[in-house]
Design an enzyme around this catalytic site. Structure first.
Site, short mmCIF file in Angstrom:
data_model
loop_
_atom_site.label_atom_id
_atom_site.label_comp_id
_atom_site.label_asym_id
_atom_site.label_seq_id
_atom_site.Cartn_x
_atom_site.Cartn_y
_atom_site.Cartn_z
N ASN A 7 0.87 -1.17 0.00
CA ASN A 7 0.00 0.00 0.00
C ASN A 7 0.91 1.23 0.00
O ASN A 7 1.53 1.54 1.01
CB ASN A 7 -0.88 -0.03 1.25
CG ASN A 7 -1.87 1.12 1.28
OD1 ASN A 7 -1.86 1.99 0.41
ND2 ASN A 7 -2.72 1.13 2.29
N ARG A 88 -2.14 -2.11 -3.87
CA ARG A 88 -3.43 -1.47 -3.67
C ARG A 88 -3.49 -0.20 -4.53
O ARG A 88 -2.58 0.63 -4.48
CB ARG A 88 -3.60 -1.10 -2.20
CG ARG A 88 -4.87 -0.31 -1.98
CD ARG A 88 -4.76 0.57 -0.77
NE ARG A 88 -5.99 1.32 -0.61
CZ ARG A 88 -6.09 2.47 0.01
NH1 ARG A 88 -5.01 3.03 0.52
NH2 ARG A 88 -7.23 3.09 0.10
N HIS A 177 -12.94 1.95 -0.46
CA HIS A 177 -12.86 0.87 0.54
C HIS A 177 -13.38 -0.46 -0.01
O HIS A 177 -13.79 -1.34 0.76
CB HIS A 177 -13.71 1.19 1.80
CG HIS A 177 -13.26 2.36 2.60
ND1 HIS A 177 -14.13 3.24 3.17
CD2 HIS A 177 -12.02 2.78 2.94
CE1 HIS A 177 -13.47 4.18 3.83
NE2 HIS A 177 -12.18 3.91 3.70
N GLY A 205 -13.95 3.91 9.88
CA GLY A 205 -12.62 4.23 10.40
C GLY A 205 -12.48 5.74 10.30
O GLY A 205 -13.48 6.44 10.32
N ASN A 206 -11.24 6.21 10.16
CA ASN A 206 -11.06 7.62 9.87
C ASN A 206 -11.85 8.03 8.65
O ASN A 206 -12.57 9.00 8.64
CB ASN A 206 -9.58 7.84 9.58
CG ASN A 206 -8.99 8.77 10.57
OD1 ASN A 206 -9.67 9.67 11.05
ND2 ASN A 206 -7.74 8.54 10.88
N GLY A 207 -11.66 7.24 7.58
CA GLY A 207 -12.56 7.32 6.44
C GLY A 207 -13.69 6.35 6.71
O GLY A 207 -13.47 5.35 7.39
N ARG A 236 -13.80 14.49 7.24
CA ARG A 236 -14.59 14.80 6.03
C ARG A 236 -16.06 15.00 6.39
O ARG A 236 -16.60 14.31 7.25
CB ARG A 236 -14.49 13.66 5.01
CG ARG A 236 -13.10 13.50 4.45
CD ARG A 236 -13.08 12.41 3.37
NE ARG A 236 -11.75 11.88 3.25
CZ ARG A 236 -11.46 10.57 3.18
NH1 ARG A 236 -12.42 9.67 3.19
NH2 ARG A 236 -10.21 10.18 3.08
N GLY A 328 -15.70 0.96 13.80
CA GLY A 328 -16.72 -0.10 13.70
C GLY A 328 -16.36 -1.33 14.51
O GLY A 328 -17.22 -1.97 15.12
N GLU A 329 -15.05 -1.63 14.58
CA GLU A 329 -14.62 -2.84 15.31
C GLU A 329 -14.49 -2.60 16.80
O GLU A 329 -14.58 -3.53 17.59
CB GLU A 329 -13.24 -3.30 14.78
CG GLU A 329 -13.28 -3.86 13.37
CD GLU A 329 -11.89 -3.95 12.75
OE1 GLU A 329 -10.89 -4.07 13.49
OE2 GLU A 329 -11.81 -3.88 11.51
N ASN A 330 -14.22 -1.32 17.17
CA ASN A 330 -13.80 -1.06 18.56
C ASN A 330 -14.68 -0.15 19.39
O ASN A 330 -14.41 0.06 20.56
CB ASN A 330 -12.39 -0.44 18.55
CG ASN A 330 -11.36 -1.39 17.97
OD1 ASN A 330 -11.18 -2.48 18.48
ND2 ASN A 330 -10.72 -0.98 16.90
N GLU A 377 -7.77 -5.88 4.42
CA GLU A 377 -7.61 -5.54 3.01
C GLU A 377 -6.35 -6.20 2.43
O GLU A 377 -6.33 -6.59 1.27
CB GLU A 377 -7.53 -4.01 2.85
CG GLU A 377 -8.88 -3.35 3.10
CD GLU A 377 -8.80 -1.90 3.50
OE1 GLU A 377 -8.44 -1.64 4.67
OE2 GLU A 377 -9.10 -1.04 2.68
P1 ADP Z 1 -8.16 4.64 8.61
O1 ADP Z 1 -7.61 3.30 8.15
O2 ADP Z 1 -9.31 5.16 7.81
O3 ADP Z 1 -7.09 5.67 8.85
P2 ADP Z 1 -8.91 3.18 11.00
O4 ADP Z 1 -9.78 2.14 10.42
O5 ADP Z 1 -7.56 2.78 11.50
O6 ADP Z 1 -8.78 4.43 10.05
O7 ADP Z 1 -9.71 3.87 12.22
C1 ADP Z 1 -9.17 4.91 12.96
C2 ADP Z 1 -10.20 5.36 13.98
O8 ADP Z 1 -10.52 4.23 14.83
C3 ADP Z 1 -9.71 6.47 14.88
O9 ADP Z 1 -10.71 7.48 14.99
C4 ADP Z 1 -9.54 5.77 16.22
O10 ADP Z 1 -9.74 6.63 17.32
C5 ADP Z 1 -10.62 4.72 16.13
N1 ADP Z 1 -10.41 3.67 17.14
C6 ADP Z 1 -9.40 2.79 17.24
N2 ADP Z 1 -9.52 2.05 18.36
C7 ADP Z 1 -10.64 2.49 19.00
C8 ADP Z 1 -11.30 2.16 20.21
N3 ADP Z 1 -10.82 1.20 21.01
N4 ADP Z 1 -12.43 2.82 20.54
C9 ADP Z 1 -12.91 3.78 19.73
N5 ADP Z 1 -12.34 4.15 18.58
C10 ADP Z 1 -11.22 3.53 18.21
#
Ligand code: ADP
Length: 390
Positions: A7, A88, A177, A205-207, A236, A328-330, A377
């Protein structure tokens, strides 16, 4: 067999080295700040982290650093052990409907799409050239973020603007994505033990983007011509009334470029909270009673639920809803904010399972299964690359 998944950006190259078909990551790392005298090369192997700070003049030097590092730390005996490299690529336009072996035509086409992904496609092309120069005898495969969305029908991908914007300039929804949406929807079908499914994937995520996947094919997605569209994200805005652009450009006495910068980099969580683009920091602020931080989260959750409702109608039902990516995961809080809006669709979830980020968080009575699935990914890129190795 060893396959590298790559990537690359304008100043960085991230990689994972897989043993396939076992899909085992044996090493990963990155070079960052390419072009600088204090570039950083990081390599992880066997639980150890090896880091070097040194000048890396261009991508070709970066690639060589990675390969030399892998040999030096005995991850590889020689470069010949790598049997393929998957790259990618952010934008594949309408040209690419699937992953492709990179030859001159494919490389030229990737470059030709640069005006739709100015920060990404030119950087990908630079990295591909660097990798091909150093590893000329293995297949290099382009895996696009957009191809999974190429199955959308016209009513989903067209905008209601003058038709020639599309026919002459390619203005339509491409989504993003895609590799993540594909991976998560495939994993979901495995969990459901069938292929004829109606699935919504929320990659937050961030995106952040949402997609509707029917029978394994994407039928709609929230990101549009660019990743600015859809739901609000870290920085965004997501979609908004286009008339605001002109109105606020006049009020702030700024041009379109600056407006575009604000919508991409200073909006979303950051814009609304006036505090942070990071979900963890936002949650900490909510816990302290910060109202704007709460609004930033609430706004996003409402818009996610809106998309879910609209995709439910578009697909004529829903078997499973999946959350993936950093938030979404956390973030049980974000998922709860979304799921509480979906009871009208018969969605029921278990608070405890949600709080524990379990794989299945819906209850047995729920009409829709709700899953939390870790996206991957890189493994999708490795899988696609393997298909081109004879
Ligand atoms: P990208 O790949 O788009 O840069 P990620 O999928 O890594 O982004 O997601 C980043 C986001 O996930 C950040 O806003 C971060 O704070 C959030 N994040 C990571 N771990 C946690 C958590 N335990 N609780 C809440 N948010 C989380």
């Amino acid at each position: 067999m060893k396959i590298m998944s790559v990537n690359s950006g304008s100043s960085s190259i991230k990689f994972q080295l897989f043993i396939m078909p076992e899909e085992k990551v044996i090493s990963k790392g990155q070079v960052e700040k390419i072009g600088f005298d204090d570039a950083i090369c990081t390599l992880r192997y066997n639980g150890e982290v090896y880091k070097k700070v040194l000048p890396i003049k261009d991508h070709a030097v970066g690639v060589k650093m990675i390969i030399d590092g892998l040999i030096e730390h005995k991850v590889l005996k020689s470069m010949d052990e790598i049997k393929g490299v998957g790259h990618r690529i952010v934008q594949g336009g309408e040209i690419f409907k699937k992953s492709e072996l990179i030859d001159k035509r494919v490389l030229d086409d990737i470059i030709s799409l640069s005006d739709m992904a100015p920060l990404h496609n030119p950087a990908h092309a630079t990295a591909i050239k660097a990798f091909k120069k150093i590893m000329p005898n293995v297949p290099h495969v382009a895996v696009f973020d957009t191809t999974f969305h190429q199955t959308m029908a016209e009513d989903a991908y067209m905008y209601a603007v003058p038709y020639f914007w599309y026919s002459k300039y390619g203005v339509r929804k491409y989504g993003a994505h895609g590799t993540s949406h594909k991976y998560v929807s495939e994993e979901t079908n495995k969990l459901l033990s069938r292929e004829n499914t109606k699935v919504i994937v929320c990659h937050i995520g961030n995106g952040a983007s949402i997609s509707a996947v029917k029978d394994g094919r994407c039928v709609d997605t929230s990101m549009g011509f660019t990743p600015l569209d859809g739901i609000p994200m870290g920085t965004r805005s997501g979609s908004l009334d286009p008339a605001i652009l002109n109105f606020m450009e006049n009020k702030l006495n700024i041009g379109t470029d600056e407006m575009y910068e604000i919508l991409n980099k200073k909006s979303g969580y950051l814009g609304v909270s006036e505090l942070t683009s990071d979900a963890r920091d936002l949650e900490a602020a909510i816990d302290k009673g910060n109202k704007k931080a709460k609004l930033a989260f609430d706004l996003q959750a409402k818009r996610i639920a809106d998309y879910i409702g609209s995709y439910y109608v578009y697909m004529g039902g829903l078997d499973a809803l999946c959350f993936t990516a950093g938030i979404g995961e956390n973030s049980p809080r974000l998922r709860k904010l979304v799921l509480d809006r979906l009871s009208v669709l018969g969605v029921k979830y278990d608070e405890k399972l949600n709080n524990e980020n379990k794989l299945v968080i819906s209850t047995n009575e729920s009409k829709v299964k709700v899953f939390v699935i870790r996206t991957d990914e890189e493994v999708m890129i490795a899988r696609d690359t393997m298909k081109f190795i004879k």
